[in-house]
Each structure stands twice: as structure tokens, then as C-alpha cells.
Design a protein around this motif. Structure first.
Motif, PDB file in Angstrom:
ATOM      1  N   UNK A  71       0.852  -1.190   0.000  1.00 32.28           N
ATOM      2  CA  UNK A  71       0.000   0.000   0.000  1.00 32.28           C
ATOM      3  C   UNK A  71       0.887   1.240   0.000  1.00 32.28           C
ATOM      4  N   UNK A  72       0.423   2.278  -0.674  1.00 30.99           N
ATOM      5  CA  UNK A  72       1.156   3.533  -0.706  1.00 30.99           C
ATOM      6  C   UNK A  72       0.355   4.606   0.014  1.00 30.99           C
ATOM      7  N   UNK A 105       5.577   3.401   1.602  1.00 31.63           N
ATOM      8  CA  UNK A 105       5.126   2.130   1.053  1.00 31.63           C
ATOM      9  C   UNK A 105       5.046   1.174   2.230  1.00 31.63           C
ATOM     10  N   UNK A 106       3.864   0.610   2.437  1.00 32.46           N
ATOM     11  CA  UNK A 106       3.641  -0.280   3.571  1.00 32.46           C
ATOM     12  C   UNK A 106       3.369  -1.678   3.030  1.00 32.46           C
ATOM     13  N   UNK A 164      -2.703   1.432   8.477  1.00 30.07           N
ATOM     14  CA  UNK A 164      -3.292   0.249   7.844  1.00 30.07           C
ATOM     15  C   UNK A 164      -3.919  -0.706   8.845  1.00 30.07           C
ATOM     16  N   UNK A 165      -3.402  -0.747  10.058  1.00 32.59           N
ATOM     17  CA  UNK A 165      -3.902  -1.701  11.045  1.00 32.59           C
ATOM     18  C   UNK A 165      -5.082  -1.173  11.859  1.00 32.59           C
ATOM     19  N   UNK A 166      -4.989   0.048  12.326  1.00 34.57           N
ATOM     20  CA  UNK A 166      -6.071   0.654  13.117  1.00 34.57           C
ATOM     21  C   UNK A 166      -6.003   2.177  13.000  1.00 34.57           C
ATOM     22  N   UNK A 167      -6.559   2.716  11.898  1.00 33.26           N
ATOM     23  CA  UNK A 167      -6.497   4.168  11.671  1.00 33.26           C
ATOM     24  C   UNK A 167      -7.319   4.944  12.702  1.00 33.26           C
ATOM     25  N   UNK A 168      -6.789   6.086  13.091  1.00 33.67           N
ATOM     26  CA  UNK A 168      -7.472   6.970  14.038  1.00 33.67           C
ATOM     27  C   UNK A 168      -7.447   8.394  13.502  1.00 33.67           C
ATOM     28  N   UNK A 169      -8.367   9.201  14.000  1.00 33.87           N
ATOM     29  CA  UNK A 169      -8.434  10.608  13.618  1.00 33.87           C
ATOM     30  C   UNK A 169      -8.899  11.431  14.815  1.00 33.87           C
ATOM     31  N   UNK A 185       7.506  -0.660   6.703  1.00 35.10           N
ATOM     32  CA  UNK A 185       7.345   0.648   6.064  1.00 35.10           C
ATOM     33  C   UNK A 185       8.667   1.101   5.469  1.00 35.10           C
ATOM     34  N   UNK A 186       8.606   1.592   4.231  1.00 29.91           N
ATOM     35  CA  UNK A 186       9.769   2.195   3.587  1.00 29.91           C
ATOM     36  C   UNK A 186       9.355   3.568   3.056  1.00 29.91           C
ATOM     37  N   UNK A 187      10.345   4.412   2.803  1.00 28.08           N
ATOM     38  CA  UNK A 187      10.082   5.747   2.275  1.00 28.08           C
ATOM     39  C   UNK A 187       9.956   6.811   3.342  1.00 28.08           C
TER      40      UNK A 187
END
Length: 118
Positions: free
Chosen positions: A2-3, A16-17, A41-46, A25-27
Motif C-alpha cells: 500500500x502507498x 510504502x507499507x 493500515x492496522x487501526x487508523x485513528x483521527x 514501512x519504507x520511504x
């Protein structure tokens, strides 16, 4: 793979995940970017930011926000709960408007003060 674009700082690293290899994770330019990418990707929060109705103040709406991020999937329900809030001025900045919003441990707090207008 995923990007994502990292939003932790203004740099905006293109991440890049690798969700098939332990969310590697890279980048990223810093460790915070790696943490953000894996968490996103695992547990998004806001942090929720919105307004609620207030009577007796200089304005009819009061800006509010959560004092910590909440799970992204709860944002709709949190907005519904905030839409039902009816306040009376005065309100102080930082005052808790809704404690423990949806059982998340996050409080909905006033983002500004609003004095009572006579």
C-alpha cells in the motif's frame, strides 16, 4: 503493498507499507513515519473536529474537538452524538463537552471560550 502520504509532519513522505510482511514501512524519513504507516493500515485513528449548537453566546456554533484520536470507523457515530449537543454559554476553552465519547476514552472538548451575551 500500500502507498500512503505521511501526515505526521509537513515533509509528506511517500510511504510504502508492505501489509504482507509485518507492515514493514519504507520511504519514511523518520521513525514517526514508520509508526504512522503501520498504524494507518492496522487501526487508523483521527481527531474529530466539528461544531455544536450553543445558545446565549456571540455565535450560534461552538468549535469542538476530541482531545485524542478516536478510531476512524467511529467518526460517523461521533458526529451524530456531537450533532445532538445543545449548550448554553458561557463555555471555557478546554471544557469537556462530552466525556468518554462513545467509550473511546477521548473527551469532546471546547476549542474556544464563548462568553454569555446579555
Amino acid at each position: 503493498m500500500k502507498e500512503l502520504v505521511c501526515i505526521v509532519c509537513p515533509r509528506g513522505c511517500r510511504l510504502r507499507v508492505d501489509d504482507e510482511n509485518g507492515y514493514r514501512v519504507t520511504g519514511n524519513s523518520c521513525p514517526r513515519g514508520a509508526e504512522y504507516g503501520a498504524n494507518e493500515l492496522q487501526h487508523p485513528t483521527r481527531v474529530l473536529t466539528t461544531t455544536v449548537c450553543i445558545a446565549g453566546g456571540i455565535h450560534r456554533r461552538l468549535p469542538v474537538r476530541t482531545n485524542r484520536p478516536i478510531p476512524k470507523e467511529l467518526l460517523g457515530a461521533a458526529m451524530e452524538q456531537a450533532a445532538a449537543v445543545r449548550l448554553q454559554a458561557p463555555v471555557a476553552a478546554g471544557q469537556v463537552i462530552v466525556a468518554n465519547l462513545l467509550g473511546t476514552g477521548a473527551d469532546l472538548i471546547a476549542s474556544r471560550s464563548m462568553d454569555r451575551v446579555e
